[in-house]
Design a protein around this motif. Structure first.
Motif, PDB file in Angstrom:
ATOM      1  N   LEU A   1      -4.490  -2.146   0.143  1.00 26.37           N
ATOM      2  CA  LEU A   1      -3.611  -2.814   1.059  1.00 26.37           C
ATOM      3  C   LEU A   1      -3.828  -2.449   2.218  1.00 26.37           C
ATOM      4  O   LEU A   1      -3.802  -1.564   2.556  1.00 26.37           O
ATOM      5  CB  LEU A   1      -2.788  -3.937   0.339  1.00 26.37           C
TER       6      LEU A   1
ATOM      7  N   PHE B   1      -6.259  -8.771  -2.840  1.00 26.53           N
ATOM      8  CA  PHE B   1      -5.605  -9.688  -2.063  1.00 26.53           C
ATOM      9  C   PHE B   1      -6.886  -9.552  -0.822  1.00 26.53           C
ATOM     10  O   PHE B   1      -6.990  -9.259   0.415  1.00 26.53           O
ATOM     11  CB  PHE B   1      -4.071  -8.370  -1.080  1.00 26.53           C
TER      12      PHE B   1
ATOM     13  N   HIS C   1       0.041 -11.410  -3.382  1.00 25.38           N
ATOM     14  CA  HIS C   1      -1.304 -11.516  -3.826  1.00 25.38           C
ATOM     15  C   HIS C   1      -1.435 -13.273  -4.555  1.00 25.38           C
ATOM     16  O   HIS C   1      -2.198 -13.378  -3.987  1.00 25.38           O
ATOM     17  CB  HIS C   1      -0.925 -11.088  -4.949  1.00 25.38           C
TER      18      HIS C   1
ATOM     19  N   ASN D   1       0.937  -1.244   0.582  1.00 27.68           N
ATOM     20  CA  ASN D   1      -0.341  -0.010   0.168  1.00 27.68           C
ATOM     21  C   ASN D   1       0.959   1.025   0.054  1.00 27.68           C
ATOM     22  O   ASN D   1       0.405   2.158   0.009  1.00 27.68           O
ATOM     23  CB  ASN D   1      -0.684  -0.490   1.131  1.00 27.68           C
TER      24      ASN D   1
ATOM     25  N   GLU E   1       2.196  -7.543   1.518  1.00 26.51           N
ATOM     26  CA  GLU E   1       1.301  -8.086   1.550  1.00 26.51           C
ATOM     27  C   GLU E   1       1.731  -9.358  -0.052  1.00 26.51           C
ATOM     28  O   GLU E   1       2.644  -8.846  -0.683  1.00 26.51           O
ATOM     29  CB  GLU E   1      -0.469  -7.700   0.642  1.00 26.51           C
TER      30      GLU E   1
END
Length: 333
Positions: A216, A320, A223, A165, A221
């Motif tokens: 996000l 996500f 995916h 993000n 993160e």
């Protein structure tokens, strides 16, 4: 800064170390549904690989209170590259942790560090390549296990796709400048910022993809992780297998970027998304020019045809997705 006679190089994606809050579900999913083979279990960690993976493992799974990615591991081209990367990274102000040989089963000395986003990476060279047991061993000397013995049975690990993000260019630049990855395709915003990139150190279109999305949950993160199958028919067969055990999925479809056939499915134990991946194209040109896509081409870039990877109002509608708490995997007959 130390001068190297030869800069260290990453050879390939090695493995993903996963922590699952429901280990039993994850093991049924990866071993029986996806069809990965278990190399061994050491101190509660299950080490798995596909039938065409030669290294000790391409996925490890351990139990934890919360699901997470412990690390994403990369193998170097030479043994001395591990320490050279440590020096290079430390000179750049990156905190590096040494991992002793044997701390991770089947693996020699390694280093661990974080990308600017916080994504945990590992670099190693030495790795065991054990033969399969006699009952599962392939007759072909250049193959580890018998093909398609159970479940989807992908051939090998292929790539990972990570997101943030924050500013994706910080990750992209780090991968290019510190680890030697090359941009193969990318998405550019109207302000000329690169918001996503598909990068590799091999002829694959991507060993890793990086995507920025301000919605996000964090800067670090995942995916998906992807396993590769030989052809499109294998992906269609995977869809049948997933239907038989009542697991929802997105696809099949074809990406514009990478030209690959895809199917996405979520591990009900950990919530981690797995891409079942085939076709695509290879890059052999040393002077490859990265392919640019724009924001108004994103739908076409992500889904050339087929089931939309980012369709609205589905269990996997967000880029996500988290765990699907209500999903129960049936044991295959």
């Amino acid at each position: 800064m130390k001068k190297f006679e030869q800069l260290p190089e990453i050879a390939k994606l090695g493995h993903v170390a996963l922590v699952s809050k429901d280990l039993d579900k994850s093991l049924v999913f990866f071993k029986e549904v996806i069809g990965l083979e278990e190399t061994e279990v050491v101190d509660g960690v299950h080490y798995l690989r596909a039938w065409g993976d030669f290294e000790h493992h391409t996925l490890s799974i351990a139990a934890g209170e919360e699901s997470r990615i412990d690390h994403i591991a990369w193998r170097t081209k030479r043994e001395e590259d591990v320490e050279s990367f440590a020096v290079l990274l430390e000179d750049a102000g990156v905190e590096v942790t040494r991992v002793a040989a044997g701390e991770e089963a089947g693996q020699g000395e390694a280093i661990r560090f974080q990308l600017p986003s916080g994504h945990p990476f590992e670099i190693y060279y030495k790795i065991e390549k054990p033969l399969a047991g006699e009952k599962r061993r392939a007759k072909l000397k250049n193959q580890v296990y018998k093909s398609w013995a159970k479940g989807v049975s992908p051939r090998r690990i292929d790539h990972v796709n990570i997101g943030t993000n924050g500013d994706p260019s910080a990750i992209i630049n780090f991968l290019a400048e510190k680890l030697g990855f090359k941009i193969r395709e990318y998405i550019k915003a109207p302000d000329d910022a690169v918001v996503a990139a598909w990068m590799s150190v091999t002829p694959l279109v991507h060993d890793i993809a990086v995507m920025g999305d301000p919605t996000l949950a964090s800067t670090q993160e995942l995916h998906h992780l992807a396993y590769w199958s030989d052809n499109a028919q294998d992906i269609l067969r995977a869809a049948d297998i997933l239907c038989e055990v009542d697991i929802k999925f997105v696809g099949p479809g074809k990406h514009g970027i990478s030209q690959a056939l895809y199917l996405y499915v979520i591990d009900p134990g950990s919530g981690v998304r797995v891409e079942l991946f085939s076709n695509s194209y290879l890059i052999f040109d040393p002077d490859w020019e990265p392919v640019e896509w724009t924001m108004d081409e994103m739908d076409f870039a992500f889904t050339y045809w087929g089931d939309q990877a980012n369709r609205p109002n589905s269990d996997q509608s967000t880029m996500f997705a988290g765990p699907l708490e209500d999903l129960v995997v049936k044991e295959p007959n």
